[in-house]
Write a protein that holds these residues in place. Structure first.
Motif, PDB file in Angstrom:
ATOM      1  N   SER A  10       0.846  -1.199   0.000  1.00 42.97           N
ATOM      2  CA  SER A  10       0.000   0.000   0.000  1.00 42.97           C
ATOM      3  C   SER A  10       0.875   1.239   0.000  1.00 42.97           C
ATOM      4  CB  SER A  10      -0.912   0.028   1.236  1.00 42.97           C
ATOM      5  OG  SER A  10      -1.780  -1.082   1.252  1.00 42.97           O
ATOM      6  N   VAL A  19      -2.208   3.588  -3.482  1.00 38.81           N
ATOM      7  CA  VAL A  19      -2.307   2.165  -3.815  1.00 38.81           C
ATOM      8  C   VAL A  19      -2.821   1.452  -2.574  1.00 38.81           C
ATOM      9  CG1 VAL A  19      -1.053   0.077  -4.520  1.00 38.81           C
ATOM     10  CG2 VAL A  19      -0.401   2.298  -5.469  1.00 38.81           C
ATOM     11  N   ASP A  20      -3.839   0.604  -2.760  1.00 40.29           N
ATOM     12  CA  ASP A  20      -4.490  -0.024  -1.617  1.00 40.29           C
ATOM     13  C   ASP A  20      -4.386  -1.541  -1.677  1.00 40.29           C
ATOM     14  OD1 ASP A  20      -5.969  -0.318   0.700  1.00 40.29           O
ATOM     15  OD2 ASP A  20      -7.900  -0.203  -0.324  1.00 40.29           O
ATOM     16  N   PHE A  22      -2.216  -3.992  -2.619  1.00 39.62           N
ATOM     17  CA  PHE A  22      -1.881  -4.623  -3.900  1.00 39.62           C
ATOM     18  C   PHE A  22      -1.157  -5.934  -3.611  1.00 39.62           C
ATOM     19  CE2 PHE A  22      -1.093  -3.550  -8.503  1.00 39.62           C
ATOM     20  CZ  PHE A  22      -0.496  -4.755  -8.843  1.00 39.62           C
ATOM     21  N   GLY A  41      -2.864   4.772  -9.705  1.00 41.03           N
ATOM     22  CA  GLY A  41      -1.869   4.134  -8.849  1.00 41.03           C
ATOM     23  C   GLY A  41      -0.884   3.243  -9.568  1.00 41.03           C
ATOM     24  N   LYS A  42      -0.977   3.153 -10.904  1.00 43.35           N
ATOM     25  CA  LYS A  42      -0.107   2.229 -11.623  1.00 43.35           C
ATOM     26  C   LYS A  42       1.362   2.673 -11.597  1.00 43.35           C
ATOM     27  CE  LYS A  42      -1.521   4.289 -16.071  1.00 43.35           C
ATOM     28  NZ  LYS A  42      -2.313   5.382 -15.470  1.00 43.35           N
ATOM     29  N   THR A  44       2.726   4.703  -9.359  1.00 39.81           N
ATOM     30  CA  THR A  44       3.167   4.608  -7.966  1.00 39.81           C
ATOM     31  C   THR A  44       3.573   3.180  -7.637  1.00 39.81           C
ATOM     32  OG1 THR A  44       1.705   6.420  -7.319  1.00 39.81           O
ATOM     33  CG2 THR A  44       2.464   4.974  -5.563  1.00 39.81           C
ATOM     34  N   THR A  45       2.818   2.201  -8.124  1.00 39.79           N
ATOM     35  CA  THR A  45       3.167   0.796  -7.909  1.00 39.79           C
ATOM     36  C   THR A  45       4.525   0.479  -8.517  1.00 39.79           C
ATOM     37  OG1 THR A  45       0.824   0.174  -7.922  1.00 39.79           O
ATOM     38  CG2 THR A  45       2.425  -1.584  -8.298  1.00 39.79           C
ATOM     39  N   MET A 207      -6.449  -1.197 -12.950  1.00 40.85           N
ATOM     40  CA  MET A 207      -6.524  -0.487 -11.681  1.00 40.85           C
ATOM     41  C   MET A 207      -7.454   0.720 -11.776  1.00 40.85           C
ATOM     42  SD  MET A 207      -2.515  -0.543 -10.453  1.00 40.85           S
ATOM     43  CE  MET A 207      -2.930   0.008  -8.785  1.00 40.85           C
ATOM     44  N   GLY A 210      -6.391   3.341  -7.149  1.00 41.68           N
ATOM     45  CA  GLY A 210      -5.488   2.625  -6.264  1.00 41.68           C
ATOM     46  C   GLY A 210      -5.860   1.194  -5.978  1.00 41.68           C
TER      47      GLY A 210
END
Length: 349
Positions: A10, A19-20, A22, A41-42, A44-45, A207, A210
């Protein structure tokens, strides 16, 4: 071996969730695409995998090492960015060689490794040019070669084709697909372009805000979307979605009536693909409305009708012609419609 595990990862900034939770295992040599709209959130991941962002929770594993707290330089990953990130004062050869120099690879290996990487992306004739003398497509290939020359465990690509025109995107996409096959390196690719995702990926992660909406092969996500968001995001055009109600096995909505549906009652959303419907005579289809627009695509004609407040797109034969405003019917083939819960948007089996 470069299997990657994201173990309930996260990322939060205060009350904002980027991001939550993942959770995903990425197989060795797999080409995985993170797909979604801006802000989902892609990226950020990907930045957490690279070590450019610290996760707020969870663990990241590359191979048999937990890398959650490691610096980017210690993770053995190579990134290709949207902005190329080339050094303007260096030649193509020097740009490609730079990662070897930084990592103190013996100079005796430089010439061979740079030449091999350049050959893979067809840059042999441009090695003495500087970035200013290259086209956008050539610069992106230099960025790819600079990542290849490192021979990393993992490639991370953040929207690498966004700055290219449509024709270059197609040719460079094919090149990336071929490189993936040749190099056999685990690759994570971020994009908002669903066509890139469908053509490149072994698996796609869709996604939104997030949260992972669906993980699957391109075919599975296209044919069996998990919810209305995925159905409306994947496909060109996106899946047609019509709101209505099923009573005694018949779906009824504004200008639409589809019999023979079982397994659901009450308010639902009906979905179907443009290629799974056909244009027929007025009054003879499941949907009866007037032509709103026509687009000639070369191999087909896209016919759009307005059924109440909903636009419905259908692919007709390439020689089909109709006037705007002309009444037509839209026939739906049996077994190709999709039903979604009207409240949650979740697919109804």
């Amino acid at each position: 071996m470069a299997q990657i595990r994201l173990d309930h990862v996260s990322k939060r900034w205060g009350n904002f969730v980027g991001v939550d939770d993942f959770h995903l295992d990425i197989e060795d040599q797999e080409f995985l695409v993170l797909l979604g709209p801006s802000g989902c959130g892609k990226t950020t991941t990907m930045r957490m995998i690279a070590g450019l962002e610290d996760p707020s929770g969870g663990e990241i594993w590359i191979g048999d090492r937990e890398v959650t707290s490691l610096d980017p330089k210690d993770r053995d990953v190579a990134m290709v960015f949207q902005s190329y990130g080339l050094y303007p004062n260096m030649t193509v050869w020097e740009n490609i060689r730079f990662p070897l120099k930084v990592r103190k690879v013996p100079e005796a290996e430089h010439e061979e490794r740079v030449a091999r990487a350049a050959a893979m992306v067809e840059l042999e004739d441009f090695m003495h040019r500087k970035p200013a003398a290259l086209s956008g497509g050539q610069r992106q290939r230099v960025a790819l070669a600079r990542a290849i020359v490192r021979e990393p465990q993992v490639f991370l690509m953040d929207e690498p084709l966004s700055n290219l025109d449509a024709k270059l995107r197609v040719s460079t996409r094919a090149q990336i697909k071929n490189l993936s096959h040749e190099l056999k390196v685990t690759t994570i690719y971020v994009t908002h372009d669903q066509i890139e995702a469908m053509t490149l990926a072994d698996r796609v992660v869709v996604m939104k805000a997030g949260v992972v909406q669906q993980v699957g092969t391109p075919t599975d996500i296209y044919d069996n979307p998990a919810n209305t968001f995925v159905a409306g995001f994947i496909g060109s055009p996106a899946m047609n979605l019509m709101e209505g109600e099923i009573t005694e096995g018949t779906f009824k909505g504004d200008r639409v009536s589809v019999p023979g549906l079982s397994g659901a009652n009450g308010k639902v959303t009906l979905g179907f693909r443009a290629e799974d419907a056909s244009v027929t005579e007025a009054g003879q289809g499941a949907i009866n409305a007037s032509v709103y627009s026509m687009e000639l695509l070369g191999d087909a004609t896209m016919v759009t009708v307005r059924a109440g407040g909903t636009m419905v797109a259908v692919k007709a034969a390439k020689d089909y012609r109709a006037r705007i405003g002309e009444p037509v019917g839209i026939a739906l083939s049996e077994g190709i419609t999709h039903l979604f819960d009207a409240t949650t948007g979740t697919r109804i089996a």
